[in-house]
Every structure is written in C-alpha cells, then in structure tokens.
Design an enzyme around this catalytic site. Structure first.
Site, short mmCIF file in Angstrom:
data_model
loop_
_atom_site.label_atom_id
_atom_site.label_comp_id
_atom_site.label_asym_id
_atom_site.label_seq_id
_atom_site.Cartn_x
_atom_site.Cartn_y
_atom_site.Cartn_z
N GLU A 214 0.84 -1.20 0.00
CA GLU A 214 0.00 0.00 0.00
C GLU A 214 0.87 1.25 0.00
O GLU A 214 1.77 1.40 0.84
CB GLU A 214 -0.95 0.04 1.21
CG GLU A 214 -1.91 1.24 1.06
CD GLU A 214 -2.84 1.47 2.25
OE1 GLU A 214 -2.80 0.70 3.22
OE2 GLU A 214 -3.58 2.46 2.18
N GLU B 193 4.88 5.15 3.66
CA GLU B 193 4.36 6.48 4.01
C GLU B 193 5.53 7.40 4.32
O GLU B 193 6.43 7.02 5.07
CB GLU B 193 3.42 6.36 5.23
CG GLU B 193 2.91 7.67 5.80
CD GLU B 193 2.22 8.57 4.76
OE1 GLU B 193 1.24 8.13 4.15
OE2 GLU B 193 2.70 9.70 4.55
N ASP C 63 9.90 7.52 0.37
CA ASP C 63 9.16 7.78 -0.86
C ASP C 63 8.86 6.45 -1.57
O ASP C 63 9.78 5.68 -1.88
CB ASP C 63 10.00 8.70 -1.76
CG ASP C 63 9.27 9.12 -3.03
OD1 ASP C 63 8.27 8.48 -3.41
OD2 ASP C 63 9.72 10.10 -3.65
N ASP D 285 -2.68 12.24 -2.64
CA ASP D 285 -2.82 13.71 -2.63
C ASP D 285 -3.26 14.17 -4.02
O ASP D 285 -2.58 13.88 -5.01
CB ASP D 285 -1.50 14.35 -2.25
CG ASP D 285 -1.09 13.97 -0.83
OD1 ASP D 285 -1.93 14.09 0.08
OD2 ASP D 285 0.06 13.53 -0.63
N LYS E 280 -4.47 22.20 -7.89
CA LYS E 280 -4.16 23.28 -8.85
C LYS E 280 -3.46 22.72 -10.09
O LYS E 280 -2.58 21.86 -9.97
CB LYS E 280 -3.24 24.31 -8.19
CG LYS E 280 -3.91 25.10 -7.10
CD LYS E 280 -2.95 26.13 -6.56
CE LYS E 280 -3.56 26.84 -5.36
NZ LYS E 280 -2.57 27.58 -4.60
N ASP F 257 -11.28 10.78 -4.32
CA ASP F 257 -12.54 11.52 -4.20
C ASP F 257 -12.47 12.81 -5.01
O ASP F 257 -13.25 13.73 -4.78
CB ASP F 257 -12.88 11.80 -2.73
CG ASP F 257 -11.84 12.67 -2.06
OD1 ASP F 257 -10.76 12.90 -2.66
OD2 ASP F 257 -12.09 13.14 -0.93
N THR G 29 -12.70 4.36 5.59
CA THR G 29 -11.80 5.03 6.54
C THR G 29 -12.35 6.39 6.98
O THR G 29 -13.27 6.93 6.36
CB THR G 29 -10.42 5.28 5.89
OG1 THR G 29 -10.61 6.12 4.76
CG2 THR G 29 -9.76 3.98 5.47
N PHE H 204 -10.98 9.13 6.55
CA PHE H 204 -10.76 10.05 5.43
C PHE H 204 -11.96 10.04 4.49
O PHE H 204 -12.47 11.09 4.09
CB PHE H 204 -9.49 9.62 4.69
CG PHE H 204 -9.13 10.53 3.56
CD1 PHE H 204 -8.36 11.66 3.78
CD2 PHE H 204 -9.57 10.27 2.27
CE1 PHE H 204 -8.05 12.51 2.74
CE2 PHE H 204 -9.25 11.11 1.23
CZ PHE H 204 -8.48 12.24 1.47
N GLU H 205 -12.43 8.83 4.18
CA GLU H 205 -13.57 8.73 3.26
C GLU H 205 -14.86 9.25 3.90
O GLU H 205 -15.68 9.88 3.24
CB GLU H 205 -13.73 7.27 2.81
CG GLU H 205 -14.74 7.15 1.69
CD GLU H 205 -14.77 5.76 1.08
OE1 GLU H 205 -14.00 4.89 1.53
OE2 GLU H 205 -15.59 5.56 0.17
C1 LIG Z 1 -4.47 12.15 1.26
S1 LIG Z 1 -3.48 11.07 2.18
C2 LIG Z 1 -4.41 9.55 2.15
C3 LIG Z 1 -3.96 8.58 3.21
C4 LIG Z 1 -4.65 7.20 3.20
N1 LIG Z 1 -4.35 6.46 2.00
C5 LIG Z 1 -6.14 7.30 3.40
O1 LIG Z 1 -6.89 6.86 2.51
O2 LIG Z 1 -6.57 7.81 4.45
C6 LIG Z 1 -2.11 10.72 1.07
C7 LIG Z 1 -0.88 10.17 1.80
O3 LIG Z 1 0.11 9.78 0.87
C8 LIG Z 1 1.39 10.11 1.40
N2 LIG Z 1 2.30 10.18 0.25
C9 LIG Z 1 2.27 11.05 -0.77
N3 LIG Z 1 3.22 10.77 -1.67
C10 LIG Z 1 3.90 9.68 -1.19
C11 LIG Z 1 5.00 8.93 -1.68
N4 LIG Z 1 5.59 9.24 -2.82
N5 LIG Z 1 5.44 7.89 -0.94
C12 LIG Z 1 4.82 7.58 0.24
N6 LIG Z 1 3.78 8.26 0.75
C13 LIG Z 1 3.31 9.30 0.04
C14 LIG Z 1 1.15 11.41 2.12
O4 LIG Z 1 2.12 11.68 3.10
C15 LIG Z 1 -0.24 11.18 2.73
O5 LIG Z 1 -0.16 10.62 4.02
#
Ligand SMILES: C[S@@+](CC[C@H](N)C(=O)[O-])C[C@H]1O[C@@H](n2cnc3c(N)ncnc32)[C@H](O)[C@@H]1O
Length: 232
Positions: free
Chosen positions: A62, A87, A114, A137, A141, A173, A211, A213-214
C-alpha cells in the site's frame, strides 16, 4: 553563458511535501520500540520477501498509508497475506508501528520513505500480488498536477513490480484525478481494466475499508471513484 554544474542530479518532482508535523512521544516510541521488527529501509536494497516475512505468501503493497487504518484492517483480516505499507509522513508511521507492535501483527512491514524510491530500489520485478493507492494527494491546482503520483511512469513502474494477474487498486474523491488515473491506466498496455474499458469499478466490499478520510469526504458531499486494473 550558463555555468550550471553538470554533476548535480536534476531535481525530481515528488508527490509530497514533507510536513513539519510534530511526532508525539507515543509515535516516537513506535520507532524506538518496534523499528527493529517492523520497519524496513531502502538502504538495505532489494527485499527477499520470504526472508522478510519468514514464509512465502501473497504480498500486497500500500502506497501512502496515512494513519494506517486500511493497512491494519487488511492485515488483521487477511493473516494469510503479507503487507508492505509505505508512508513519507513520519508521525503516521510512528503511530502504525505502535499498532502493529501492540496487535502483534506478523504480516506487516513499513517503509518511512518515498514509495517511488522503494518500488525502484527494494521491490523485485514481478513479485507483488497487489498494489493499493487510496486517496493519493490530489494536487488540485493545474500548476501542481505534475506532482500527482499517477503518471505514465508510475503505471509502468507498478506494472513491472506486479505479477501477472496481480492488480492495482486506486481510489480518489477528486473527479479530475479519477479521470487522469483512467486515462493513464488505459494507455498503459500491460494492464486490463477489471470493470471494462473506461469504466470505474463498484466499491469493492472487504478490500477497501471505509476510513475516516472517506467518511469526511462523504460528509463534504464528495464522490469516490475506484479503479482496479489487472496486470496482463
Ligand atoms: C491524502 S493522504 C491519504 C492517506 C490514506 N491512504 C487514506 O486513505 O486515508 C495521502 C498520503 O500519501 C502520502 N504520500 C504522498 N506521496 C507519497 C509517496 N511518494 N510515498 C509515500 N507516501 C506518500 C502522504 O504523506 C499522505 O499521508
């Protein structure tokens, strides 16, 4: 004349900006107490899944686990599968480490790095049964769209790491991002859309828990789009 040094690597566009968020003492404890057992590092290079998990089982990865709700739910409910969560946000990883340690989940490992670097440097080709990318994310923009993780290069990278018959499941979303995901994945020749060409998938029960978030998105009236593509 432009005298830029030639040995400096080109700046890479990343899909995140590291937030300064404070790591709480409990999250920090996650790192000190549980890193040795559950945290992996890019510095150790390519992973041997059998050695990492002490068995041979399907492996699901994931990307962007956030606070880990999905990963923990899936790992607990599917003890016959192994899970790798990635993460970049350190406090989130600290929290999930605590949960994994306290629940004694033997089938989860994390990277606090990353995901693109992890995929390239640590995941063997054709080794994964599934890749999950939930609510990445959206970078709303236009000038930031280049930061979105789902690009042609991402699709090709994930495709190279999935086994034949493995799947990439994404959800967002943000409608414009959903359309971009569909366009990118449909153009990638190594995949087949499980829902049929150009179609979004129904919300799969079980494999994507609901979740916080959703729930928040639902309260705000957001739609959710699922895409499930199988590796050919
Ligand atoms: C909007 S959040 C969604 C978190 C989770 N998947 C959820 O559904 O609640 C996006 C997450 O992806 C992480 N993220 C973004 N780019 C990433 C990358 N290249 N590698 C690892 N994590 C990343 C961000 O730090 C953030 O916690």
């Amino acid at each position: 004349m432009n005298d830029l040094p030639t040995d400096r690597p080109l700046r890479t566009v990343r899909s995140f900006v590291r937030r300064q968020g404070r790591t709480t003492p409990s999250q920090e404890k996650g790192f000190t107490q549980y890193s040795a057992d559950f945290l992996l590092s890019i510095a150790n290079g390519s992973l041997d899944f059998a050695a990492t998990f002490g068995r041979t089982a399907p492996v699901v990865l994931e990307i962007g686990i956030g606070n880990g709700d999905t990963l923990l739910h899936l790992a607990e409910g599917n003890p016959d599968r192994d899970y790798i969560g990635i993460e970049v946000h350190r406090p989130g990883v600290g929290r999930v480490l605590v949960e994994i340690g306290q629940r004694s989940l033997p089938n989860v490992r994390l990277f606090a790095e990353d995901a693109i670097d992890v995929l390239k440097q640590c995941i063997p080709d054709a080794s994964l049964d599934g890749v999950l990318l939930f609510f990445p994310d959206p970078w709303h923009k236009k000038k930031h769209h280049k930061r979105r993780i789902v690009q042609a290069s991402f699709a090709a990278l994930v495709g190279s790491k999935l086994k034949r018959g493995g799947y990439l499941h994404m959800a967002t979303d943000w409608e414009h991002y959903a359309e971009q995901m569909m366009e990118v994945m449909s153009a990638e020749s190594g995949f087949c859309n499980q829902a049929g060409a150009g179609a979004f998938s129904a919300r799969p029960e079980g494999s994507r828990p609901f979740t916080r978030f959703e729930k928040r998105g639902e309260r705000l009236g957001h739609g959710v789009w699922d895409l499930i593509f199988e590796k050919l």
